[in-house]
Design a protein around this motif. Structure first.
Motif, PDB file in Angstrom:
ATOM      1  N   UNK A  16       0.990  -1.186   0.015  1.00 51.93           N
ATOM      2  CA  UNK A  16      -0.073  -0.025   0.088  1.00 51.93           C
ATOM      3  C   UNK A  16       0.877   1.073  -0.160  1.00 51.93           C
ATOM      4  N   UNK A  17       1.916   1.271   0.812  1.00 50.52           N
ATOM      5  CA  UNK A  17       2.722   2.531   0.939  1.00 50.52           C
ATOM      6  C   UNK A  17       3.450   2.665  -0.325  1.00 50.52           C
ATOM      7  N   UNK A  18       3.956   1.511  -1.069  1.00 51.86           N
ATOM      8  CA  UNK A  18       4.584   1.710  -2.288  1.00 51.86           C
ATOM      9  C   UNK A  18       3.696   2.152  -3.340  1.00 51.86           C
ATOM     10  N   UNK A  19       2.647   1.976  -3.231  1.00 53.84           N
ATOM     11  CA  UNK A  19       1.539   2.568  -4.487  1.00 53.84           C
ATOM     12  C   UNK A  19       1.197   4.182  -3.771  1.00 53.84           C
ATOM     13  N   UNK A  20       1.137   4.498  -2.481  1.00 51.84           N
ATOM     14  CA  UNK A  20       0.605   5.837  -2.084  1.00 51.84           C
ATOM     15  C   UNK A  20       2.108   6.667  -2.569  1.00 51.84           C
ATOM     16  N   UNK A  21       3.142   6.141  -2.378  1.00 50.51           N
ATOM     17  CA  UNK A  21       4.340   7.002  -2.592  1.00 50.51           C
ATOM     18  C   UNK A  21       4.591   7.159  -4.152  1.00 50.51           C
ATOM     19  N   UNK A  22       4.241   6.016  -4.892  1.00 48.67           N
ATOM     20  CA  UNK A  22       4.486   6.119  -6.479  1.00 48.67           C
ATOM     21  C   UNK A  22       3.496   7.214  -6.958  1.00 48.67           C
ATOM     22  N   UNK A  42       6.392   0.761  11.906  1.00 51.32           N
ATOM     23  CA  UNK A  42       7.643   1.195  11.296  1.00 51.32           C
ATOM     24  C   UNK A  42       7.442   1.988  10.243  1.00 51.32           C
ATOM     25  N   UNK A  43       6.509   1.573   9.185  1.00 49.34           N
ATOM     26  CA  UNK A  43       6.353   2.000   8.036  1.00 49.34           C
ATOM     27  C   UNK A  43       5.653   3.217   7.890  1.00 49.34           C
ATOM     28  N   UNK A  44       4.596   3.220   9.056  1.00 47.04           N
ATOM     29  CA  UNK A  44       3.835   4.603   9.450  1.00 47.04           C
ATOM     30  C   UNK A  44       4.491   5.591   9.735  1.00 47.04           C
ATOM     31  N   UNK A  45       5.244   5.340  10.724  1.00 43.82           N
ATOM     32  CA  UNK A  45       6.284   6.196  11.556  1.00 43.82           C
ATOM     33  C   UNK A  45       7.476   6.920  10.407  1.00 43.82           C
ATOM     34  N   UNK A  46       7.496   6.021   9.597  1.00 46.02           N
ATOM     35  CA  UNK A  46       8.729   6.414   8.505  1.00 46.02           C
ATOM     36  C   UNK A  46       7.990   7.658   7.511  1.00 46.02           C
ATOM     37  N   UNK A  47       6.774   7.420   6.964  1.00 48.99           N
ATOM     38  CA  UNK A  47       6.380   8.382   6.397  1.00 48.99           C
ATOM     39  C   UNK A  47       5.824   9.451   7.033  1.00 48.99           C
ATOM     40  N   UNK A  48       5.430   9.391   8.393  1.00 49.09           N
ATOM     41  CA  UNK A  48       5.081  10.462   9.274  1.00 49.09           C
ATOM     42  C   UNK A  48       6.360  11.504   9.458  1.00 49.09           C
ATOM     43  N   UNK A  49       7.313  10.711   9.979  1.00 45.83           N
ATOM     44  CA  UNK A  49       8.614  11.432  10.193  1.00 45.83           C
ATOM     45  C   UNK A  49       9.020  12.273   8.749  1.00 45.83           C
ATOM     46  N   UNK A  50       9.078  11.597   7.670  1.00 45.46           N
ATOM     47  CA  UNK A  50       9.189  12.270   6.566  1.00 45.46           C
ATOM     48  C   UNK A  50       8.344  13.422   5.835  1.00 45.46           C
ATOM     49  N   UNK A  51       7.118  13.640   6.529  1.00 49.03           N
ATOM     50  CA  UNK A  51       6.188  14.449   6.234  1.00 49.03           C
ATOM     51  C   UNK A  51       5.278  14.172   5.242  1.00 49.03           C
ATOM     52  N   UNK A  52       4.945  12.885   5.039  1.00 50.06           N
ATOM     53  CA  UNK A  52       4.212  12.361   3.833  1.00 50.06           C
ATOM     54  C   UNK A  52       2.923  11.620   4.336  1.00 50.06           C
ATOM     55  N   UNK A  79      -0.978  22.084   2.914  1.00 55.93           N
ATOM     56  CA  UNK A  79      -0.610  21.066   3.630  1.00 55.93           C
ATOM     57  C   UNK A  79      -0.591  19.668   2.941  1.00 55.93           C
ATOM     58  N   UNK A  80      -1.788  19.471   2.119  1.00 54.93           N
ATOM     59  CA  UNK A  80      -1.843  18.351   1.312  1.00 54.93           C
ATOM     60  C   UNK A  80      -0.998  18.290   0.224  1.00 54.93           C
ATOM     61  N   UNK A  81      -0.781  19.412  -0.402  1.00 53.86           N
ATOM     62  CA  UNK A  81       0.081  19.614  -1.356  1.00 53.86           C
ATOM     63  C   UNK A  81       1.600  19.222  -1.069  1.00 53.86           C
ATOM     64  N   UNK A  82       1.928  19.973   0.115  1.00 56.27           N
ATOM     65  CA  UNK A  82       3.483  19.481   0.700  1.00 56.27           C
ATOM     66  C   UNK A  82       3.314  18.264   1.119  1.00 56.27           C
ATOM     67  N   UNK A  83       2.556  17.542   1.435  1.00 57.81           N
ATOM     68  CA  UNK A  83       2.635  16.089   1.952  1.00 57.81           C
ATOM     69  C   UNK A  83       2.583  15.212   0.706  1.00 57.81           C
ATOM     70  N   UNK A  84       1.811  15.527  -0.289  1.00 59.11           N
ATOM     71  CA  UNK A  84       1.853  14.777  -1.496  1.00 59.11           C
ATOM     72  C   UNK A  84       3.430  14.886  -2.177  1.00 59.11           C
ATOM     73  N   UNK A  85       3.937  16.008  -2.189  1.00 60.51           N
ATOM     74  CA  UNK A  85       5.122  16.246  -2.677  1.00 60.51           C
ATOM     75  C   UNK A  85       6.276  15.304  -1.962  1.00 60.51           C
ATOM     76  N   UNK A  86       6.094  15.236  -0.707  1.00 59.63           N
ATOM     77  CA  UNK A  86       6.883  14.482   0.173  1.00 59.63           C
ATOM     78  C   UNK A  86       6.832  13.156  -0.018  1.00 59.63           C
ATOM     79  N   UNK A  87       5.606  12.810  -0.257  1.00 64.01           N
ATOM     80  CA  UNK A  87       5.366  11.263  -0.246  1.00 64.01           C
ATOM     81  C   UNK A  87       5.703  10.892  -1.756  1.00 64.01           C
ATOM     82  N   UNK A  88       5.666  11.596  -2.981  1.00 64.75           N
ATOM     83  CA  UNK A  88       6.157  11.307  -4.161  1.00 64.75           C
ATOM     84  C   UNK A  88       7.590  11.211  -4.044  1.00 64.75           C
TER      85      UNK A  88
END
Length: 108
Positions: A16-22, A42-52, A79-88
Protein backbone atom coordinates in the motif's frame (compact mmCIF):
# COMPACT_ATOMS: atom_id res chain seq x y z
CA UNK A 1 -9.02 4.59 -6.28
CA UNK A 2 -5.98 6.09 -4.61
CA UNK A 3 -5.39 8.41 -7.58
CA UNK A 4 -8.89 9.86 -7.26
CA UNK A 5 -8.56 10.57 -3.53
CA UNK A 6 -7.38 13.81 -1.95
CA UNK A 7 -6.36 11.94 1.22
CA UNK A 8 -6.06 8.20 1.79
CA UNK A 9 -6.92 6.48 5.07
CA UNK A 10 -5.20 3.11 5.19
CA UNK A 11 -3.23 0.47 7.01
CA UNK A 12 0.52 0.73 6.51
CA UNK A 13 1.52 -2.40 4.63
CA UNK A 14 4.50 -2.22 2.29
CA UNK A 15 2.46 -2.73 -0.89
CA UNK A 16 0.00 0.00 0.00
CA UNK A 17 2.74 2.46 0.89
CA UNK A 18 4.60 1.68 -2.33
CA UNK A 19 1.45 2.58 -4.26
CA UNK A 20 0.78 5.73 -2.23
CA UNK A 21 4.31 7.05 -2.61
CA UNK A 22 4.49 6.15 -6.30
CA UNK A 23 1.56 8.47 -7.00
CA UNK A 24 2.30 10.93 -4.19
CA UNK A 25 -0.75 10.80 -1.96
CA UNK A 26 -0.95 12.23 1.54
CA UNK A 27 -2.32 9.67 3.95
CA UNK A 28 -3.60 9.02 7.42
CA UNK A 29 -2.08 5.67 8.34
CA UNK A 30 -3.38 3.37 11.02
CA UNK A 31 -0.96 0.46 11.19
CA UNK A 32 -2.12 -3.05 11.94
CA UNK A 33 -0.61 -3.76 15.33
CA UNK A 34 0.92 -5.92 16.43
CA UNK A 35 2.54 -7.66 13.48
CA UNK A 36 5.35 -10.16 13.68
CA UNK A 37 8.12 -7.64 13.06
CA UNK A 38 6.16 -4.46 13.87
CA UNK A 39 6.63 -3.44 10.24
CA UNK A 40 3.36 -1.58 9.79
CA UNK A 41 4.01 0.72 12.73
CA UNK A 42 7.55 1.37 11.50
CA UNK A 43 6.28 1.98 7.95
CA UNK A 44 3.67 4.48 9.16
CA UNK A 45 6.12 6.28 11.41
CA UNK A 46 8.70 6.49 8.59
CA UNK A 47 6.25 8.25 6.29
CA UNK A 48 5.10 10.51 9.13
CA UNK A 49 8.70 11.42 10.04
CA UNK A 50 9.28 12.41 6.41
CA UNK A 51 6.13 14.54 6.28
CA UNK A 52 4.25 12.30 3.86
CA UNK A 53 1.58 10.99 6.24
CA UNK A 54 -0.10 11.26 9.59
CA UNK A 55 0.43 8.11 11.66
CA UNK A 56 -2.07 7.12 14.32
CA UNK A 57 -0.60 4.30 16.37
CA UNK A 58 -1.65 2.42 19.46
CA UNK A 59 -2.83 3.42 22.00
CA UNK A 60 -3.90 6.61 20.20
CA UNK A 61 -6.24 5.00 17.66
CA UNK A 62 -9.57 6.68 18.33
CA UNK A 63 -12.36 8.07 16.20
CA UNK A 64 -11.48 11.57 17.42
CA UNK A 65 -7.81 11.20 16.39
CA UNK A 66 -8.87 9.91 12.98
CA UNK A 67 -11.28 12.78 12.51
CA UNK A 68 -8.63 15.32 13.55
CA UNK A 69 -6.07 13.87 11.14
CA UNK A 70 -8.44 13.74 8.21
CA UNK A 71 -10.05 17.11 8.90
CA UNK A 72 -6.66 18.81 9.13
CA UNK A 73 -5.66 17.48 5.72
CA UNK A 74 -9.00 18.09 4.03
CA UNK A 75 -9.14 21.69 5.25
CA UNK A 76 -5.51 22.61 4.48
CA UNK A 77 -4.80 22.47 0.74
CA UNK A 78 -1.23 23.73 1.18
CA UNK A 79 -0.48 20.99 3.70
CA UNK A 80 -1.94 18.32 1.38
CA UNK A 81 0.17 19.64 -1.49
CA UNK A 82 3.32 19.61 0.65
CA UNK A 83 2.61 16.09 1.94
CA UNK A 84 1.90 14.86 -1.60
CA UNK A 85 5.29 16.15 -2.77
CA UNK A 86 7.03 14.52 0.19
CA UNK A 87 5.19 11.27 -0.46
CA UNK A 88 6.19 11.33 -4.14
CA UNK A 89 9.82 11.99 -3.14
CA UNK A 90 9.79 8.73 -1.14
CA UNK A 91 8.27 6.72 -3.97
CA UNK A 92 9.96 4.51 -6.51
CA UNK A 93 7.41 4.12 -9.32
CA UNK A 94 10.07 2.53 -11.51
CA UNK A 95 11.04 -0.11 -8.92
CA UNK A 96 9.71 -3.08 -10.90
CA UNK A 97 11.62 -2.03 -14.02
CA UNK A 98 14.79 -1.35 -12.02
CA UNK A 99 14.57 -4.79 -10.41
CA UNK A 100 13.95 -6.49 -13.77
CA UNK A 101 16.93 -4.65 -15.29
CA UNK A 102 19.15 -5.74 -12.38
CA UNK A 103 18.07 -9.38 -12.66
CA UNK A 104 18.63 -9.39 -16.42
CA UNK A 105 22.03 -7.76 -16.06
CA UNK A 106 23.09 -10.37 -13.51
CA UNK A 107 21.76 -13.18 -15.71
CA UNK A 108 23.97 -12.04 -18.58
Amino acid sequence: MFAAADVVISRAGAGTLAELTAIGKPAVLIPLEPTAADEQRRNAEYLAEHGAAVAITRPNVTADRLEQGVRRLIEDHALRTEMAAKSRALGHPDAAQALADLVLAQAR
